[in-house]
Design an enzyme around this catalytic site. Structure first.
Site, PDB file in Angstrom:
ATOM      1  N   GLY A  78     -33.007  90.132  96.691  1.00  0.00           N
ATOM      2  CA  GLY A  78     -32.048  88.988  97.050  1.00  0.00           C
ATOM      3  C   GLY A  78     -32.530  87.861  97.386  1.00  0.00           C
ATOM      4  O   GLY A  78     -32.175  86.946  98.108  1.00  0.00           O
ATOM      5  N   THR A  79     -33.963  87.402  96.558  1.00  0.00           N
ATOM      6  CA  THR A  79     -34.314  86.050  96.760  1.00  0.00           C
ATOM      7  C   THR A  79     -33.528  84.893  96.385  1.00  0.00           C
ATOM      8  O   THR A  79     -33.130  84.034  96.935  1.00  0.00           O
ATOM      9  CB  THR A  79     -35.574  85.958  96.111  1.00  0.00           C
ATOM     10  OG1 THR A  79     -35.479  85.914  94.662  1.00  0.00           O
ATOM     11  CG2 THR A  79     -36.684  86.889  96.795  1.00  0.00           C
ATOM     12  N   ASN A  80     -32.375  85.328  95.277  1.00  0.00           N
ATOM     13  CA  ASN A  80     -31.496  84.362  94.577  1.00  0.00           C
ATOM     14  C   ASN A  80     -30.405  84.293  95.922  1.00  0.00           C
ATOM     15  O   ASN A  80     -29.706  83.048  96.072  1.00  0.00           O
ATOM     16  CB  ASN A  80     -31.084  84.870  93.197  1.00  0.00           C
ATOM     17  CG  ASN A  80     -32.151  84.404  92.334  1.00  0.00           C
ATOM     18  OD1 ASN A  80     -32.224  83.179  91.905  1.00  0.00           O
ATOM     19  ND2 ASN A  80     -32.750  85.114  91.723  1.00  0.00           N
ATOM     20  N   MET A 129     -28.086  94.479  88.907  1.00  0.00           N
ATOM     21  CA  MET A 129     -28.410  95.260  87.408  1.00  0.00           C
ATOM     22  C   MET A 129     -27.532  96.278  87.047  1.00  0.00           C
ATOM     23  O   MET A 129     -27.638  97.419  86.986  1.00  0.00           O
ATOM     24  CB  MET A 129     -29.740  95.943  87.972  1.00  0.00           C
ATOM     25  CG  MET A 129     -31.029  95.124  88.633  1.00  0.00           C
ATOM     26  SD  MET A 129     -31.166  93.764  87.411  1.00  0.00           S
ATOM     27  CE  MET A 129     -32.551  92.948  88.181  1.00  0.00           C
ATOM     28  N   ASN A 170     -23.901  84.098  86.199  1.00  0.00           N
ATOM     29  CA  ASN A 170     -25.227  84.922  86.357  1.00  0.00           C
ATOM     30  C   ASN A 170     -26.475  84.286  86.049  1.00  0.00           C
ATOM     31  O   ASN A 170     -26.437  83.369  85.389  1.00  0.00           O
ATOM     32  CB  ASN A 170     -25.255  86.197  85.334  1.00  0.00           C
ATOM     33  CG  ASN A 170     -26.290  87.138  85.198  1.00  0.00           C
ATOM     34  OD1 ASN A 170     -26.749  87.582  86.218  1.00  0.00           O
ATOM     35  ND2 ASN A 170     -26.886  87.177  83.968  1.00  0.00           N
ATOM     36  N   HIS A 228     -30.315  84.406  84.879  1.00  0.00           N
ATOM     37  CA  HIS A 228     -31.294  85.165  83.990  1.00  0.00           C
ATOM     38  C   HIS A 228     -32.564  84.468  83.916  1.00  0.00           C
ATOM     39  O   HIS A 228     -32.621  83.233  83.665  1.00  0.00           O
ATOM     40  CB  HIS A 228     -30.479  85.430  82.606  1.00  0.00           C
ATOM     41  CG  HIS A 228     -31.278  86.388  81.747  1.00  0.00           C
ATOM     42  ND1 HIS A 228     -31.518  87.666  81.903  1.00  0.00           N
ATOM     43  CD2 HIS A 228     -32.329  86.083  80.633  1.00  0.00           C
ATOM     44  CE1 HIS A 228     -32.170  88.194  80.968  1.00  0.00           C
ATOM     45  NE2 HIS A 228     -32.928  87.244  80.373  1.00  0.00           N
ATOM     46  N   GLU A 272     -18.023  89.280  77.961  1.00  0.00           N
ATOM     47  CA  GLU A 272     -18.199  90.675  77.198  1.00  0.00           C
ATOM     48  C   GLU A 272     -19.393  91.020  76.872  1.00  0.00           C
ATOM     49  O   GLU A 272     -19.903  92.047  76.787  1.00  0.00           O
ATOM     50  CB  GLU A 272     -17.066  91.147  76.655  1.00  0.00           C
ATOM     51  CG  GLU A 272     -16.856  90.645  75.352  1.00  0.00           C
ATOM     52  CD  GLU A 272     -16.232  89.274  75.254  1.00  0.00           C
ATOM     53  OE1 GLU A 272     -16.236  88.704  76.423  1.00  0.00           O
ATOM     54  OE2 GLU A 272     -16.368  88.640  74.324  1.00  0.00           O
ATOM     55  N   ALA A 331     -37.290  77.338  88.789  1.00  0.00           N
ATOM     56  CA  ALA A 331     -36.088  77.491  88.142  1.00  0.00           C
ATOM     57  C   ALA A 331     -35.000  78.028  89.098  1.00  0.00           C
ATOM     58  O   ALA A 331     -34.008  77.556  89.247  1.00  0.00           O
ATOM     59  CB  ALA A 331     -36.250  77.863  86.723  1.00  0.00           C
TER      60      ALA A 331
HETATM   61  C1  GAR Z   1     -34.209  87.451  89.368  1.00  0.00           C
HETATM   62  O1  GAR Z   1     -35.334  87.078  88.725  1.00  0.00           O
HETATM   63  C2  GAR Z   1     -33.030  87.455  88.540  1.00  0.00           C
HETATM   64  O2  GAR Z   1     -32.995  86.353  87.392  1.00  0.00           O
HETATM   65  C3  GAR Z   1     -33.210  88.739  87.739  1.00  0.00           C
HETATM   66  O3  GAR Z   1     -33.457  89.666  88.559  1.00  0.00           O
HETATM   67  C4  GAR Z   1     -34.137  89.093  89.738  1.00  0.00           C
HETATM   68  C5  GAR Z   1     -33.458  89.397  90.989  1.00  0.00           C
HETATM   69  O4  GAR Z   1     -34.539  88.806  91.887  1.00  0.00           O
HETATM   70  N1  GAR Z   1     -31.806  89.122  86.804  1.00  0.00           N
HETATM   71  C6  GAR Z   1     -31.877  89.755  85.549  1.00  0.00           C
HETATM   72  O5  GAR Z   1     -33.027  90.033  85.139  1.00  0.00           O
HETATM   73  C7  GAR Z   1     -30.513  90.096  85.185  1.00  0.00           C
HETATM   74  N2  GAR Z   1     -30.583  90.400  83.920  1.00  0.00           N
HETATM   75  P1  GAR Z   1     -33.726  88.804  93.498  1.00  0.00           P
HETATM   76  O6  GAR Z   1     -33.147  90.186  93.847  1.00  0.00           O
HETATM   77  O7  GAR Z   1     -34.707  88.374  94.497  1.00  0.00           O
HETATM   78  O8  GAR Z   1     -32.610  87.574  93.344  1.00  0.00           O
END
Ligand code: GAR
Length: 205
Positions: free
Chosen positions: A13-15, A92, A109, A111, A149, A181
């Site tokens: 969950g850093t994002n 995920m 989302n 990525h 989709e 980023a």
């Molecule tokens: C992040 O790097 C995000 O971009 C990636 O998972 C990580 C989650 O980190 N997402 C994907 O790969 C989706 N295809 P977080 O839980 O610390 O935010």
């Protein structure tokens, strides 16, 4: 009325934290972080939600449960909370076309690559960075896009390039891509889309 946002998470969950920090700095004026939903009961993101005072829910996909049944329960949670926009922040799971159609231009989302490189089904988390290092690209980055989709196939909202350095591991690269980023792009894109949706809903009043 600010756009009511649910952040969907699965892990650290850093994002999500970047969104919370942006909110606290006043950088999400058109959105309200109204709910966090995790498909993993152990996700550290749930603790971040609690610490930030955001209601949280866990929606697990049971062993052998079909995607349709899982999504029906997820939708119920979102509707009960009057959610208007979804931010997938390390979520995920792939959402079906039927689900996505319920939130037109209202799901985004993040990525961890420059789409269309290293994306689509099977490319998530550290796997993305491992693939970039294996290929030998010198520049990678992150993308925020609308969700449709096609996995990682929706319209791109913003991207930022990040340099790959000699000796990088998937872990060091992941950290740099997040810092330089993802944590910047996601809050900016969330504000932009929340603003568009707010205008859209106010046009109907
Ligand atoms: C992040 O790097 C995000 O971009 C990636 O998972 C990580 C989650 O980190 N997402 C994907 O790969 C989706 N295809 P977080 O839980 O610390 O935010």
């Amino acid at each position: 009325m600010r756009t009511r946002i649910a952040v969907l998470v699965s892990g650290g969950g850093t994002n999500l934290q970047a969104l919370i920090d942006a909110r606290d700095r006043g950088e999400l004026p058109d959105g309200e972080l109204a709910l966090v939903v995790s498909n993993n009961a152990e996700a550290y993101a749930l603790r971040r939600a609690e610490a930030a005072g955001i209601p949280a829910a866990v929606c697990l996909r049971g062993k052998g449960e079909g995607r349709e049944a899982f999504e029906a329960r997820l939708l119920e949670i979102l509707e009960a909370n009057h959610i208007q926009m979804l931010v997938l922040a390390g979520f995920m799971a792939i959402l079906s076309a039927g689900f996505v159609a319920r939130y037109p231009d209202a799901i985004i989302n993040v990525h961890p690559s420059l789409i269309p490189s290293f994306c689509g089904e099977g490319f998530y988390g550290l796997r993305v960075h491992r693939a970039a290092l294996d290929y030998g690209v010198k520049v990678t980055g992150a993308t925020v896009h609308y969700v449709n989709e096609i996995p990682d196939g929706g319209r791109i909202i913003c991207q930022k390039a990040v340099e790959i350095k000699p000796g990088d591991t998937p872990e060091t690269l992941q950290r740099r891509v997040m810092e330089q980023a993802e944590w910047k792009l996601l809050p900016q894109a969330a504000q932009q889309v929340a603003k568009e949706l707010r205008k859209r809903s106010e046009a109907y009043v």
